[in-house]
Design an enzyme around this catalytic site. Structure first.
Site, PDB file in Angstrom:
ATOM      1  CG  LEU A  62      -7.319  -1.337  -9.589  1.00 45.51           C
ATOM      2  CD1 LEU A  62      -7.784  -2.566 -10.363  1.00 45.51           C
ATOM      3  CD2 LEU A  62      -6.430  -1.769  -8.451  1.00 45.51           C
ATOM      4  CG  HIS A  84     -13.783  -0.127  -0.433  1.00 46.90           C
ATOM      5  ND1 HIS A  84     -13.265  -1.405  -0.407  1.00 46.90           N
ATOM      6  CD2 HIS A  84     -13.820   0.229  -1.742  1.00 46.90           C
ATOM      7  CE1 HIS A  84     -13.009  -1.797  -1.640  1.00 46.90           C
ATOM      8  NE2 HIS A  84     -13.317  -0.828  -2.473  1.00 46.90           N
ATOM      9  CG  HIS A  86     -18.156  -0.741  -1.312  1.00 45.50           C
ATOM     10  ND1 HIS A  86     -19.235  -1.559  -1.504  1.00 45.50           N
ATOM     11  CD2 HIS A  86     -17.560  -0.606  -2.519  1.00 45.50           C
ATOM     12  CE1 HIS A  86     -19.285  -1.893  -2.784  1.00 45.50           C
ATOM     13  NE2 HIS A  86     -18.291  -1.332  -3.420  1.00 45.50           N
ATOM     14  N   GLY A 109       3.839   1.566  -5.575  1.00 48.49           N
ATOM     15  CA  GLY A 109       5.227   1.310  -5.209  1.00 48.49           C
ATOM     16  C   GLY A 109       5.898   0.274  -6.096  1.00 48.49           C
ATOM     17  N   GLY A 132       2.729  -2.154  -3.742  1.00 46.81           N
ATOM     18  CA  GLY A 132       1.441  -2.308  -4.404  1.00 46.81           C
ATOM     19  C   GLY A 132       1.538  -1.760  -5.826  1.00 46.81           C
ATOM     20  CG  LEU A 133      -1.875  -1.861  -8.417  1.00 42.00           C
ATOM     21  CD1 LEU A 133      -3.260  -1.489  -8.911  1.00 42.00           C
ATOM     22  CD2 LEU A 133      -1.232  -2.834  -9.387  1.00 42.00           C
ATOM     23  CD  GLU A 170      -6.248   3.495  -0.112  1.00 43.28           C
ATOM     24  OE1 GLU A 170      -5.906   2.388  -0.570  1.00 43.28           O
ATOM     25  OE2 GLU A 170      -7.108   3.625   0.778  1.00 43.28           O
ATOM     26  NE  ARG A 223     -18.857   2.200  -4.805  1.00 41.32           N
ATOM     27  CZ  ARG A 223     -17.605   1.875  -5.094  1.00 41.32           C
ATOM     28  NH1 ARG A 223     -16.609   2.483  -4.509  1.00 41.32           N
ATOM     29  NH2 ARG A 223     -17.348   0.926  -5.979  1.00 41.32           N
ATOM     30  NE  ARG A 274     -10.974   4.318  -4.772  1.00 46.23           N
ATOM     31  CZ  ARG A 274     -11.598   3.233  -5.230  1.00 46.23           C
ATOM     32  NH1 ARG A 274     -11.860   3.117  -6.519  1.00 46.23           N
ATOM     33  NH2 ARG A 274     -11.956   2.273  -4.403  1.00 46.23           N
TER      34      ARG A 274
END
Lengths: 637, 249
Positions: free
Chosen positions: A441, A401, A266, A45, A42-43, A425, A330, A435
């Site tokens: 991101l 979420h 969420h 790794g 992902g972002l 994460e 939220r 968060r």
């Protein structure tokens, strides 16, 4: 267990610079002699594997999907925060830092968050250089929007597909390194154990998901970027494959698990529509700007929404939070929906939903304006539910979420197992108990592009790993355990499918460890989960063989780990006798029902240490010290 | 709803596959197509049979994992919709539905409906990137990108890499996939230095992977769940000719 966070000395804004100077470097010519394993693409790794490859390390990278481009970062919609202050609206690194610490309800480390805010600006530069097609103004400058209640416009975006575009940027950088031979990529390969030799992480055991082969991979350091564990709840906005197995195996090999009970729910997702439902879809939070949330006043009112007269509707957010109304934060909005549904006033077939009604806004500004603002969301909603939200109110319900908890890491993103680094994460470090929107991101890419590639060099340069290979007993033993476990599953031939256990676990967690928690419920969950786990290992049905592609077997392994992790989440939730961020303990609220922190007792990170299958996990505390920010109570009335 | 399915079952890459019929009663029209398959699989497993293997992950139309030929159409009958976003209300009660894997020489079947799409990764590897190592970037606003260029780049960059374009193409060409990346990067100023090299390497790789050539049937853009336009292929062809005429090395 040593919980030294290794936060550098000196003033907040100088810590990272100073630390980078003080860290040891690996000679450029020596980098190719070091092997690094990166799990997850992902972002975090993907960015880490690409960057380590660029630096010259010898990287082996793993993902369970068929391509590294499919990691769940791809599904993030809204955007990515950065303290660029391009809009000249008063943003700064300090403000992003402050907002993040406060948004996390003062349960994150100041030094880590400040570094995140500093690096945020480099991320945008890097992504633009890679060709990420961010939204632009007509003059060619980058566009920004405000997001998630922030008072400044610091969010960069690529339509509603920001996660996709950032991930493709990292994926393309990764593919470039694969082509250059610095990274070896292993798709459709799942990490099933961490191998620790002489107290250091030295490799992993994986299963080739196509052939069923179990293999070991040796390295000088291991990096986990394997995402969060929201799927413990069965229904969540996570991808179906998202799982906790990598971090859970690492926990059982000695890595402390921090704040496992901190999960984000969420408020605006499309509700469950039947027993067969497999996942939940997020609808942008921006809808609450023009929609009014309500349920019928009386229990069991099954009339169509448009035939319920105004006087028989309960606009509960407006009633309870007159000044914030439908824009309540939220956690408040989510808990409100749960409350009215628990009372039996939920709407839709399942009774787990509330209305988000645009009728008033359409009357006020006209349908065309609403269409302009939310057209694509209304279309998506209609596609899934087959209802036209211009005519009947939307039905929404909260959904799991994101998980703020994760493996404990120090300032260098290293876990309590030397050599095991955890990013994105999968770690716990930056978001505290809650968060903020557009920050996931940012953290994934900060860790992957900028933090880890620096800090891992310090570890490699200061440890002198001895040469070992897969014939080492630790690898052979771990492989044997993995093979045994897979065989045990396929030999069980029980009666219940893996999904039926997963659904039942999810329901326990949602009811007892979801949006609101209390001691009695958590204690009950702590009785139910071990019973379910016992039944799972007695009666689960995994057809087929372990020597082939077997998706039921993959799921069984992941659910077995969720069945253990769920227990730790409840233990953590039970011990934290305060409400903070996404963790709302019903016993700890103000007289008017707001979350009440207990700073005196709980201003710490709860890091849980595995103590064997039959013993309770040990709690280690990392005190949180706030030298720059003053702790305050959030209020929404 | 009560459906009949004819599903491609193939035990492994080397085994012979065939269409197997399944009775699927009590299907809700609100299920997604993949949830319908989940239900069929749960019933199979309760009988002790092997479930149908299929790729899926995000189930919100963005990861590109799902890949089914449904009644001969890639991702089924709905336009601009990936299989995971397709709902059973798009079918008739009593209908027989054929479910097959992507069919292409470059996409060998692994099991049942799961195919190997790693050829697409290798096309990206060949040049589907901008060489910008981490750390050296200038301030993001130092590169001005006209809004029209950014929008055009984003239109092309929306590709989810599912391979529907290949499956739909009578030639099994990966031209739309390849062209979408070439277009995305080619529209941006950052993509210019490598533009010629990129198109030559990527097209070359596409041929090495044994994807077919493009003869402009246009089936790809019809099947594309992200509605990527065949215009990107014109751009790719233009870039390819220009690159071939100049010394790009």
């Amino acid at each position: 267990m040593n919980l030294n966070a290794r936060i550098p000395a000196g003033p907040l804004e100088k810590k990272w610079d100073r630390h980078r100077f003080e860290m040891k470097l690996v000679n450029p010519a020596n980098k190719r002699k070091y092997n690094v394993i990166v799990v997850g693409t992902g972002l975090g790794g993907g960015a880490a594997a690409a960057t380590l490859g660029e630096l010259g390390y010898n990287v082996q990278c793993f993902c369970f999907q068929d391509s590294p481009r499919r990691a769940h970062s791809i599904a993030a919609q809204g955007g990515i925060n950065a303290a660029k202050n391009y809009q000249n609206d008063g943003d700064s690194i300090y403000r992003l830092f402050y907002d993040t610490v406060k948004g996390g309800d003062f349960r994150a480390r100041e030094a880590n968050v400040y570094r995140l805010a500093q690096i945020s600006v480099n991320i945008i530069d890097q992504c633009v250089a890679q060709g990420v097609p961010f939204a632009r103004e007509y003059g060619g400058l980058l566009a920004n929007r405000s997001f998630g209640g922030a008072q400044v416009s610091r969010t960069f975006y690529a339509r509603g597909q920001t996660g996709q575009q950032l991930l493709l940027g990292a994926y393309q950088a990764l593919e470039r390194q694969i082509g250059a031979g610095t990274v070896r990529m292993f798709p459709r390969t799942e990490m099933l154990d961490l191998v620790v030799v002489d107290g250091r992480a030295r490799g992993i055991v994986v299963r080739d998901l196509v052939t069923g082969d179990v293999r070991s991979h040796v390295a000088d350091a291991v990096v986990l970027g394997t995402g969060g564990y929201g799927n413990v709840f069965y229904l969540s906005t996570n991808a179906k494959g998202s799982n906790a197995t990598a971090i859970w195996r690492a926990y059982k090999r000695g890595a402390a698990f921090a704040n496992p009970c901190f999960t984000q729910i969420h408020p605006t997702c499309i509700p469950v529509s039947g027993e067969y439902q497999s996942k939940l879809t997020l609808m942008s939070e921006s809808l609450r700007n023009d929609g009014r949330v309500w349920v019928p006043k009386s229990v069991g009112d099954k009339r169509a929404p448009n035939s319920i007269p105004e006087g028989e509707r309960d606009y509960y957010l407006e009633r309870k939070y007159p000044s914030f109304g439908n824009l309540a934060p939220r956690d408040i909005a989510s808990r409100g929906a749960k409350e009215v549904c628990d009372e039996g006033r939920g709407v839709g077939e399942s009774g787990l939903g509330v209305y988000l009604d645009f009728a008033d806004s359409i009357r006020r500004v006209g349908e065309s304006v609403i269409r302009e603002r939310y057209g694509n969301l209304f279309e998506m909603y209609q596609r899934i539910t087959d209802e036209n939200p211009y005519e009947v109110p939307m039905r929404i319900y909260p959904a799991v979420h994101y998980t703020m908890g994760g493996l404990w890491v120090d300032y260098n993103l290293m876990s309590t197992v030397p050599g095991l680094h955890v990013i994105g994460e999968a770690n716990f470090s930056d978001h505290g108990a809650n968060r903020l929107g557009a920050s996931a991101l940012m953290q994934g890419l900060a860790d992957g592009y900028f933090v880890l590639p620096n800090t891992i060099g310090d570890y490699l340069a200061s440890s002198k790993p001895e040469k070992i290979d897969v014939s080492h007993a630790a690898f052979r033993d771990a492989e044997a355990e993995v093979v045994d476990r897979a065989r045990r599953f396929v030999d069980l031939r029980g009666k219940r499918t893996v999904d039926s256990f997963h659904r039942e676990l999810g329901k326990i967690m949602w009811d007892k460890c979801g949006m609101a928690r209390n001691a009695a419920g958590l204690k009950m969950a702590l009785e139910q989960i071990p019973r379910l786990r016992e039944e799972f290992w007695r009666d689960v049905n995994v057809p087929g063989s372990d020597r082939q592609l077997n998706q039921a077997l993959e799921k069984a392994g992941r659910v077995a780990d969720f069945l253990e992790l769920a227990e730790l989440m409840c233990i953590d939730a039970l011990h934290r006798e305060e409400s903070c961020g996404g963790h709302f303990r019903e016993e700890s609220q103000t007289p008017d029902g707001e979350a009440l922190r207990n700073d005196e007792r709980f201003t710490y990170v709860a890091a849980w240490e595995y103590a064997g299958a039959t013993n309770a996990p040990l709690l280690q505390r990392e005190p949180l010290v706030f030298e720059n920010v003053k702790l305050s109570q959030r209020s929404y009335k | 709803m009560h459906l009949r399915l004819r599903v491609w079952r193939q035990a492994s890459a080397t085994a012979t596959g065939k269409l197997v019929e399944y009775d699927a009663p009590n299907i809700s029209p609100d299920m997604s197509f993949l949830e319908m398959l989940d239900v069929v699989n749960e019933r199979l497993m309760e009988k002790g049979d092997d479930p149908i293997a299929f790729d899926h992950d995000c189930r919100e139309g963005i990861c590109g994992s799902c890949s089914l030929m449904i009644n001969g159409a890639a991702h089924g009958p709905m336009k601009a919709t990936a299989t995971c976003q397709l709902h059973m209300r798009s079918f008739r009660d009593g209908e027989t539905i054929d479910v097959e894997p992507w069919r292409a020489k470059a996409f060998p079947v692994i099991r049942d409906l799961v195919v190997d799409r790693s050829a697409l990764d290798r096309i990206i590897q060949a040049g589907g990137f901008i060489s910008a190592a981490t750390g050296g970037a200038q301030d993001a606003n130092a590169i001005l990108v006209p809004k029209t260029a950014a929008d055009a780049a984003m239109d092309a960059a929306a590709c989810i890499g599912c391979g529907a374009c290949v499956a739909a193409c009578p030639n099994a060409s990966a031209s739309l996939f390849t062209a979408s990346k070439i277009s995305h990067l080619g529209h941006l100023p950052q993509g210019q230095p490598e533009r010629r090299r990129r198109v030559l390497s990527m097209v070359n790789q596409m041929e090495l992977e044994e994807f077919g050539g493009c003869t402009l049937y246009g089936e790809c853009q019809e099947a594309c769940p992200k509605e990527i336009s065949i215009d990107t292929i014109s751009r790719m062809n233009g870039d390819f000719i220009r690159a071939g005429l100049t010394d790009w090395r």
